[in-house]
Design a protein around this motif. Structure first.
Motif, PDB file in Angstrom:
ATOM      1  N   ARG A  95       0.830  -1.204   0.000  1.00 59.44           N
ATOM      2  CA  ARG A  95       0.000   0.000   0.000  1.00 59.44           C
ATOM      3  C   ARG A  95       0.871   1.265   0.000  1.00 59.44           C
ATOM      4  NH1 ARG A  95      -3.418   0.026   4.715  1.00 59.44           N
ATOM      5  NH2 ARG A  95      -3.746  -2.149   4.224  1.00 59.44           N
ATOM      6  N   VAL A  96       1.914   1.233   0.863  1.00 52.09           N
ATOM      7  CA  VAL A  96       2.814   2.398   0.921  1.00 52.09           C
ATOM      8  C   VAL A  96       3.504   2.584  -0.429  1.00 52.09           C
ATOM      9  CG1 VAL A  96       4.926   3.299   1.989  1.00 52.09           C
ATOM     10  CG2 VAL A  96       3.166   2.289   3.419  1.00 52.09           C
ATOM     11  N   GLY A  97       3.918   1.456  -1.047  1.00 45.26           N
ATOM     12  CA  GLY A  97       4.588   1.514  -2.364  1.00 45.26           C
ATOM     13  C   GLY A  97       3.673   2.145  -3.397  1.00 45.26           C
ATOM     14  N   ALA A  98       2.379   1.731  -3.377  1.00 39.75           N
ATOM     15  CA  ALA A  98       1.430   2.280  -4.353  1.00 39.75           C
ATOM     16  C   ALA A  98       1.250   3.775  -4.122  1.00 39.75           C
ATOM     17  CB  ALA A  98       0.096   1.553  -4.243  1.00 39.75           C
ATOM     18  N   ASP A  99       1.179   4.167  -2.821  1.00 35.04           N
ATOM     19  CA  ASP A  99       1.010   5.603  -2.512  1.00 35.04           C
ATOM     20  C   ASP A  99       2.228   6.399  -2.991  1.00 35.04           C
ATOM     21  OD1 ASP A  99      -1.377   5.085  -1.455  1.00 35.04           O
ATOM     22  OD2 ASP A  99      -0.790   5.285   0.665  1.00 35.04           O
ATOM     23  N   ILE A 100       3.433   5.822  -2.721  1.00 33.10           N
ATOM     24  CA  ILE A 100       4.659   6.521  -3.135  1.00 33.10           C
ATOM     25  C   ILE A 100       4.688   6.656  -4.655  1.00 33.10           C
ATOM     26  CG2 ILE A 100       7.187   6.326  -3.279  1.00 33.10           C
ATOM     27  CD1 ILE A 100       7.144   5.146  -0.465  1.00 33.10           C
ATOM     28  N   ALA A 101       4.330   5.554  -5.375  1.00 31.44           N
ATOM     29  CA  ALA A 101       4.359   5.591  -6.851  1.00 31.44           C
ATOM     30  C   ALA A 101       3.397   6.652  -7.358  1.00 31.44           C
ATOM     31  CB  ALA A 101       4.003   4.231  -7.412  1.00 31.44           C
ATOM     32  N   LYS A 102       2.204   6.719  -6.725  1.00 32.82           N
ATOM     33  CA  LYS A 102       1.199   7.701  -7.151  1.00 32.82           C
ATOM     34  C   LYS A 102       1.738   9.119  -6.934  1.00 32.82           C
ATOM     35  CE  LYS A 102      -3.552   8.492  -6.164  1.00 32.82           C
ATOM     36  NZ  LYS A 102      -4.524   8.234  -5.157  1.00 32.82           N
TER      37      LYS A 102
END
Ligand code: ADP
Length: 445
Positions: A95-102
Motif C-alpha cells: 500500500r505504501v509503495g502504491a502511494d509513493i508511486a502515485k
C-alpha cells in the motif's frame, strides 16, 4: 508444525516434555527423571533457539525490504502469528509503495508542466533566495549560468524592475505587476509577483510569473506603423488631387491646356491610390492566408519568357539591355502563374526604375538541389547595406525612393507569394554597382 500457532505449539511441546519426564520417572525412577529432565531442557533450548532464529530472520527481511530492496516481500512461514505478521507487513508495504508511486507520478507530472511552461515561474523567499525556478524564467531573463533553487535572485537577473516587483510584493503583502523592458531591446515581459506565506514559518515568499509580451508588442508596433504608413501613402496622392482640384476651381477651368494637365495629374494620383489600395488588399490577403494559389505545373522558361516579353518595349524605351540566361531542361515547378508574373513584374520594374540608361538587366534560372532558382540582376545604383535588410518590409522605401512613384509594398508582396509557394527570396547589392534578387521555388514532386 510451521502453521501451528505459537500458543498451541507451546502447549503441545509442554505436554510432550511433561510426558517425557513422567515416562522417564516411571521407567527408570529418579535417574530417569534426571535424564528425561536434561533431555527436555536440551529440546526446549533448541526449540527456543529455532524460534529466535525465525524472529531474527523476519527482522532481517523487514530491514531488507524497507531499506534495500523495496520489491522484496516477506515469506509468510513459521508460526501462524509470524506468518500473519509477514502478510500484514507485505500488505502495508504494498500500500505504501502504491502511494509513493502515485505521489511520484504526480510530482513528475507537475514538474514536467513546470519545466515545459512557456511562462517563467520563480518562487523567491524574503531573503531573495530562489526556492523554485523553471527553465523558461532563466531563458526569458537571459541568465548566463544555469539557475537552481538555493541561489540568490540576483544570479538569475540583476534587472532592477524584476527585483523591484518581487521586493514590493513581499513588503506590501499585495500582488504587484509591472512591464519589463529587457536590456538591449531584447523584448518586453509582463511580471506579476504574488506574495504567499510559508506555512512552517513567518517568512513570506513571492511567486513571480513572467509572460513574454515581445510578440504582442511587435504586432502592436507593426499594426500602428501599418496604419500610419498607409494613411501617409494615401494622403500624398489625396493632397495632389486636392491641390489640382483647387487650382482648377480657382483659375484653371477656362484654360484648356491647364485643365487637361490638372485632370491628368488627378488621374495619375487616382491611379496611384488605386494601386496602393489593391496592393494593400493583396498583402493583407497573403498575410492572413486567405489568398488561394491557383497552382499548375509549368516549365520555368514559361515564366521567364512571359516576363521578357512583357518588358521588352519599356526596356528598349529606357535604353536598357535585357539579357536572359535560362538553364535548359529545368524540371517543372508548381506555381500560380499570375502571381508569379506579378513577382517578376515587380523585380523587373524595380530594376528598370533604378538602372540608368545604358545599363543591363539580367534574368537567370538554374537548378540547385530540389529548387529552381530565378534571379533578376541590374547594373543600377544599388542599395545601401544599411537599407538592404529592410527592403522586404512593407512600405519600406529608401530615401531616394521616397520622391519616386511606388508603394513600398511590391517586395513585401513578392516575399509572401514566394513563401506561399514554399520558396524563399533574398537580395544582394553593391552600392553604385547593382542589385540582384534571387528566389527559389521547389521542383514539383
Ligand atoms: P516600391 O513600390 O517602392 O518599388 P518595393 O517593395 O518594390 O517598393 O521596393 C522597396 C524599396 O527597395 C524601393 O523603394 C527601393 O528603395 C528599393 N529597391 C528595390 N529594388 C531595387 C533595385 N533593383 N535597385 C535599387 N533599389 C531597389
Amino acid at each position: 508444525m510451521g502453521s501451528f500457532s505459537l500458543r498451541w505449539r507451546i502447549l503441545i511441546e509442554t505436554i510432550a516434555l511433561i510426558a517425557t519426564v513422567a515416562t522417564g520417572t516411571l521407567l527408570w525412577g529418579p535417574t530417569g527423571t534426571i535424564a528425561a529432565g536434561v533431555l527436555a531442557t536440551i529440546i526446549v533450548l533448541f526449540r527456543s533457539l529455532g524460534l529466535i532464529r525465525e524472529f531474527s530472520d523476519l527482522t532481517e527481511d523487514v530491514v531488507r525490504m524497507t531499506s534495500i530492496d523495496r520489491t522484496h516481500r516477506l515469506n509468510p512461514a513459521g508460526p501462524a502469528e509470524l506468518a500473519r505478521l509477514a502478510r500484514a507487513v507485505n500488505r502495508l508495504v504494498d500500500r505504501v509503495g502504491a502511494d509513493i508511486a502515485k505521489e511520484e507520478s504526480e510530482r513528475f507530472r507537475l514538474s514536467s508542466i513546470f519545466n515545459s511552461m512557456k511562462d517563467g515561474v520563480v518562487v523567491v523567499d524574503d531573503q531573495g533566495i530562489i526556492e523554485s525556478v523553471n527553465p523558461a524564467a532563466g531563458e526569458m531573463l537571459g541568465a548566463v549560468v544555469p539557475v537552481e533553487p538555493g541561489m540568490q535572485l540576483t544570479s538569475l537577473t540583476n534587472h532592477p524592475d524584476v527585483i523591484g516587483v518581487v521586493t514590493s510584493a513581499i513588503q506590501s503583502g499585495n500582488p504587484e505587476s509591472t512591464e519589463i523592458e529587457l536590456f538591449d531591446n531584447q523584448g518586453t515581459l509582463a511580471a506579476l509577483a504574488t506574495p504567499f506565506p510559508r506555512p512552517d514559518t513567518k517568512m513570506v515568499r513571492a511567486l513571480l510569473l513572467l509572460t513574454d509580451l515581445t510578440g504582442v508588442r511587435r504586432l502592436d508596433t507593426t499594426r500602428r506603423e501599418f496604419v500610419s504608413n498607409a494613411s501617409h501613402e494615401l494622403r500624398t496622392p489625396l493632397s495632389g488631387i486636392r491641390a489640382s482640384a483647387e487650382t482648377l476651381q480657382l483659375s484653371g477651368i477656362d484654360d484648356m491646356a491647364g485643365r487637361k494637365q490638372f485632370l491628368e495629374m488627378i488621374l495619375e494620383d487616382v491611379n496611384r491610390m488605386d494601386k496602393l489600395i489593391t496592393e494593400m488588399l493583396e498583402l493583407s490577403r497573403l498575410e492572413s492566408g486567405e489568398s488561394q494559389l491557383d497552382l499548375q505545373d509549368v516549365a520555368p522558361s514559361v515564366l521567364t519568357d512571359a516576363a521578357v516579353l512583357q518588358f521588352s518595349t519599356i526596356i528598349e524605351q529606357s535604353d536598357l539591355t535585357l539579357e536572359s540566361s535560362i538553364y535548359p531542361d529545368l524540371p517543372v515547378v508548381r506555381v500560380d502563374v499570375e502571381k508569379m508574373s506579378h513577382v517578376f513584374a515587380n523585380l523587373i520594374s524595380n530594376a528598370i526604375k533604378w538602372t540608368p540608361p545604358g545599363g543591363t538587366i539580367t534574368i537567370k534560372t538554374w537548378l540547385d538541389e530540389k529548387s529552381v532558382h530565378f534571379s533578376v540582376a541590374d547594373t543600377g545604383q544599388g542599395i545601401d547595406p544599411e537599407h538592404l535588410p529592410h527592403v522586404f518590409e512593407r512600405f519600406f522605401k529608401t530615401d531616394s525612393a521616397r520622391s519616386q512613384p511606388g508603394t513600398g509594398l511590391g517586395l513585401s508582396i513578392a516575399r509572401h507569394v514566394i513563401e506561399a509557394h514554399g520558396g524563399g527570396i533574398s537580395a544582394a547589392s553593391d552600392l553604385g554597382i547593382g542589385s540582384k534578387f534571387v528566389f527559389r521555388i521547389p521542383v514539383a514532386e
